[in-house]
Each structure stands twice: as C-alpha cells, then as structure tokens.
Design a protein around this motif. Structure first.
Motif, PDB file in Angstrom:
ATOM      1  N   LEU A  77     -26.241  -5.888   0.280  1.00 47.03           N
ATOM      2  CA  LEU A  77     -25.464  -4.581   0.537  1.00 47.03           C
ATOM      3  C   LEU A  77     -24.782  -4.864   1.893  1.00 47.03           C
ATOM      4  O   LEU A  77     -25.424  -5.380   3.039  1.00 47.03           O
ATOM      5  N   PRO A  78     -23.128  -4.736   1.963  1.00 48.90           N
ATOM      6  CA  PRO A  78     -22.594  -5.101   3.084  1.00 48.90           C
ATOM      7  C   PRO A  78     -22.996  -3.949   4.302  1.00 48.90           C
ATOM      8  O   PRO A  78     -23.530  -2.892   4.108  1.00 48.90           O
ATOM      9  N   ASP A  79     -22.702  -4.241   5.501  1.00 46.19           N
ATOM     10  CA  ASP A  79     -22.809  -3.529   6.572  1.00 46.19           C
ATOM     11  C   ASP A  79     -21.779  -2.480   6.653  1.00 46.19           C
ATOM     12  O   ASP A  79     -22.101  -1.307   7.151  1.00 46.19           O
ATOM     13  N   GLN A  80     -20.688  -2.589   6.045  1.00 44.18           N
ATOM     14  CA  GLN A  80     -19.762  -1.549   6.068  1.00 44.18           C
ATOM     15  C   GLN A  80     -18.962  -1.613   4.643  1.00 44.18           C
ATOM     16  O   GLN A  80     -18.915  -2.944   4.275  1.00 44.18           O
ATOM     17  N   LEU A  81     -18.302  -0.544   4.214  1.00 46.67           N
ATOM     18  CA  LEU A  81     -17.232  -0.670   3.254  1.00 46.67           C
ATOM     19  C   LEU A  81     -16.090  -0.107   3.614  1.00 46.67           C
ATOM     20  O   LEU A  81     -15.621   0.823   4.526  1.00 46.67           O
ATOM     21  N   LEU A  82     -15.043  -1.094   3.390  1.00 47.79           N
ATOM     22  CA  LEU A  82     -13.641  -0.539   3.900  1.00 47.79           C
ATOM     23  C   LEU A  82     -12.820   0.044   2.540  1.00 47.79           C
ATOM     24  O   LEU A  82     -12.746  -0.647   1.501  1.00 47.79           O
ATOM     25  N   LEU A  83     -12.283   1.103   2.788  1.00 50.98           N
ATOM     26  CA  LEU A  83     -11.662   1.843   1.454  1.00 50.98           C
ATOM     27  C   LEU A  83     -10.410   2.422   1.862  1.00 50.98           C
ATOM     28  O   LEU A  83     -10.075   2.737   2.689  1.00 50.98           O
ATOM     29  N   ARG A  84      -9.673   1.984   0.891  1.00 49.37           N
ATOM     30  CA  ARG A  84      -8.218   2.271   0.924  1.00 49.37           C
ATOM     31  C   ARG A  84      -7.704   2.868  -0.418  1.00 49.37           C
ATOM     32  O   ARG A  84      -8.077   2.146  -1.421  1.00 49.37           O
ATOM     33  N   TRP A  85      -7.268   4.100  -0.697  1.00 49.27           N
ATOM     34  CA  TRP A  85      -6.702   4.373  -2.020  1.00 49.27           C
ATOM     35  C   TRP A  85      -5.625   5.367  -2.006  1.00 49.27           C
ATOM     36  O   TRP A  85      -5.429   5.984  -0.831  1.00 49.27           O
ATOM     37  N   GLN A  86      -5.031   5.606  -3.097  1.00 52.11           N
ATOM     38  CA  GLN A  86      -4.046   6.439  -3.129  1.00 52.11           C
ATOM     39  C   GLN A  86      -4.312   7.819  -3.790  1.00 52.11           C
ATOM     40  O   GLN A  86      -4.989   7.939  -4.807  1.00 52.11           O
ATOM     41  N   SER A  87      -4.120   8.903  -3.151  1.00 55.32           N
ATOM     42  CA  SER A  87      -4.468  10.103  -3.819  1.00 55.32           C
ATOM     43  C   SER A  87      -3.573  10.576  -5.131  1.00 55.32           C
ATOM     44  O   SER A  87      -2.356  10.065  -5.193  1.00 55.32           O
ATOM     45  N   LEU A  88      -4.236  11.031  -5.966  1.00 55.98           N
ATOM     46  CA  LEU A  88      -3.581  11.275  -7.241  1.00 55.98           C
ATOM     47  C   LEU A  88      -2.650  12.670  -7.348  1.00 55.98           C
ATOM     48  O   LEU A  88      -1.702  12.700  -7.909  1.00 55.98           O
ATOM     49  N   VAL A  89      -2.948  13.187  -6.288  1.00 55.45           N
ATOM     50  CA  VAL A  89      -2.119  14.736  -6.410  1.00 55.45           C
ATOM     51  C   VAL A  89      -1.421  14.805  -4.852  1.00 55.45           C
ATOM     52  O   VAL A  89      -0.635  15.634  -4.727  1.00 55.45           O
ATOM     53  N   GLU A  90      -1.429  13.917  -4.022  1.00 56.20           N
ATOM     54  CA  GLU A  90      -0.797  13.788  -2.856  1.00 56.20           C
ATOM     55  C   GLU A  90       0.078  12.602  -2.669  1.00 56.20           C
ATOM     56  O   GLU A  90      -0.469  11.700  -2.894  1.00 56.20           O
ATOM     57  N   PRO A  91       1.256  12.625  -2.085  1.00 55.86           N
ATOM     58  CA  PRO A  91       2.105  11.302  -2.027  1.00 55.86           C
ATOM     59  C   PRO A  91       1.764  10.581  -0.832  1.00 55.86           C
ATOM     60  O   PRO A  91       2.442  10.209   0.164  1.00 55.86           O
ATOM     61  N   GLN A  92       0.515  10.343  -0.651  1.00 48.56           N
ATOM     62  CA  GLN A  92      -0.052   9.603   0.575  1.00 48.56           C
ATOM     63  C   GLN A  92      -1.228   8.711   0.234  1.00 48.56           C
ATOM     64  O   GLN A  92      -1.971   9.110  -0.680  1.00 48.56           O
ATOM     65  N   ALA A  93      -1.477   7.570   0.844  1.00 45.13           N
ATOM     66  CA  ALA A  93      -2.758   7.002   0.887  1.00 45.13           C
ATOM     67  C   ALA A  93      -3.790   7.288   2.010  1.00 45.13           C
ATOM     68  O   ALA A  93      -3.293   7.676   2.958  1.00 45.13           O
ATOM     69  N   TYR A  94      -5.019   7.051   1.595  1.00 50.01           N
ATOM     70  CA  TYR A  94      -5.966   6.929   2.921  1.00 50.01           C
ATOM     71  C   TYR A  94      -6.661   5.831   2.886  1.00 50.01           C
ATOM     72  O   TYR A  94      -6.954   4.771   2.296  1.00 50.01           O
ATOM     73  N   LYS A  95      -7.509   5.693   4.223  1.00 53.01           N
ATOM     74  CA  LYS A  95      -8.232   4.445   4.568  1.00 53.01           C
ATOM     75  C   LYS A  95      -9.219   5.061   5.687  1.00 53.01           C
ATOM     76  O   LYS A  95      -9.096   5.820   6.343  1.00 53.01           O
ATOM     77  N   ILE A  96     -10.433   4.125   5.094  1.00 55.45           N
ATOM     78  CA  ILE A  96     -11.850   4.570   6.004  1.00 55.45           C
ATOM     79  C   ILE A  96     -12.466   3.193   6.286  1.00 55.45           C
ATOM     80  O   ILE A  96     -12.693   2.357   5.135  1.00 55.45           O
ATOM     81  N   SER A  97     -13.294   3.291   7.130  1.00 51.60           N
ATOM     82  CA  SER A  97     -14.387   2.317   7.138  1.00 51.60           C
ATOM     83  C   SER A  97     -15.783   2.902   7.278  1.00 51.60           C
ATOM     84  O   SER A  97     -15.915   3.882   8.125  1.00 51.60           O
ATOM     85  N   ILE A  98     -16.699   2.677   6.237  1.00 48.31           N
ATOM     86  CA  ILE A  98     -17.846   3.565   6.559  1.00 48.31           C
ATOM     87  C   ILE A  98     -19.092   2.466   6.663  1.00 48.31           C
ATOM     88  O   ILE A  98     -19.086   1.486   5.880  1.00 48.31           O
TER      89      ILE A  98
END
Length: 154
Positions: A35-56
């Motif tokens: 299991l990694p120490d962190q997850l880097l996530l980036r995704w495109q919203s299906l109902v908003e015209p923007q993408a998001y990113k986060i490190s968990i």
C-alpha cells in the motif's frame, strides 16, 4: 515504485444523488504491491466544468487494518472465515469532495477519511490528447437545473 495513469471506475448512481455509494465496482486492481504512503488523485467532474486534484496520506491504522485477519461470516460463501480488508475505495463528488474507505468482500467498509480537493488550475486538458469537459446530456442537465447539485450531502 510509482504507478501512473491508474484509472478505472464508474459513475455511481442509485437513483438517489445524495450521499455515497461505496463498494469496489469498476475498480482497477493493482496486485502484489505494498500500500503506498499516499495517493495522488486527479479527476474531471462529471457535472462541473473543472478538474480537481488532491494528495491523500494513508494513515498507519489503515495499514494495520489491512494485515489483521477478522473472523467473519461471509454471506456469499455461507461460511465462517478469516478475511482481510484489502481494497481501498475512493469516492469523488462534485465540489471536490473525496471519501476513502478500506474494506473487503466479506467485511464491511470502514471510512478512512473525508477530504477536500483543490480545483486543478490547468483544467481537464493536460495531456494534449483532446480531453475536455463534456457537459451533461440534455436529460441530465434538465434534472440538475430542476433539483440542483446536492453539494452538502457528501
């Protein structure tokens, strides 16, 4: 070790847009790795015209939970067994909300945490492959216009 472009999933819809639907459908298995120490996530919203990113960051208690067997009655096999929580599930919602759960086929999912992602300033098109925001189809947009997006329910 790093894994890039690990993507899979489904848009969960249970005819009730509020709240979460958790499970492992549409997942992307990555087997025989720690299991990694962190997850880097980036995704495109299906109902908003923007993408998001986060490190968990993955807390130590999650690692401990994943290597500790639990005695459980498994409804699918109809027998008692020692089982492990081996799946990490990510749920992404409009407004950049992310929830993370750890679970397994015969064990319930435990919530790891709820996180707030940031808007990706570069938007959805970072790879030069022509990916872009696609607005919801007319029926979905009509529903959104009538009911709104239940941001506070996630």
């Amino acid at each position: 070790m790093r894994f890039f472009n690990v993507h899979a999933g489904v848009a969960g819809y249970t005819r009730k847009p509020e709240g979460w639907h958790k499970g492992t459908s549409g997942g992307k298995p990555i087997n025989n790795v720690d299991l990694p120490d962190q997850l880097l996530l980036r995704w495109q919203s299906l109902v908003e015209p923007q993408a998001y990113k986060i490190s968990i960051r993955i807390p130590q208690w999650v690692r401990d939970e994943m290597v500790t067997p639990k005695r459980v009655y498994c409804r699918s096999s109809k027998e008692w067994m020692n089982d492990y929580r081996f799946a990490i599930t990510l749920g992404m919602a409009p407004g950049g909300i992310v929830k993370v759960w750890v679970g397994g086929p015969c064990l319930s999912f435990k919530e790891v945490g709820r996180y707030q992602a940031k808007v990706e300033p570069l938007g959805p098109n970072q790879d030069g492959k022509g990916l872009f925001y696609r607005a919801p189809n007319s029926a979905a947009q009509a529903w959104i216009d009538q009911h709104g997006i239940p941001y506070g329910s996630w």
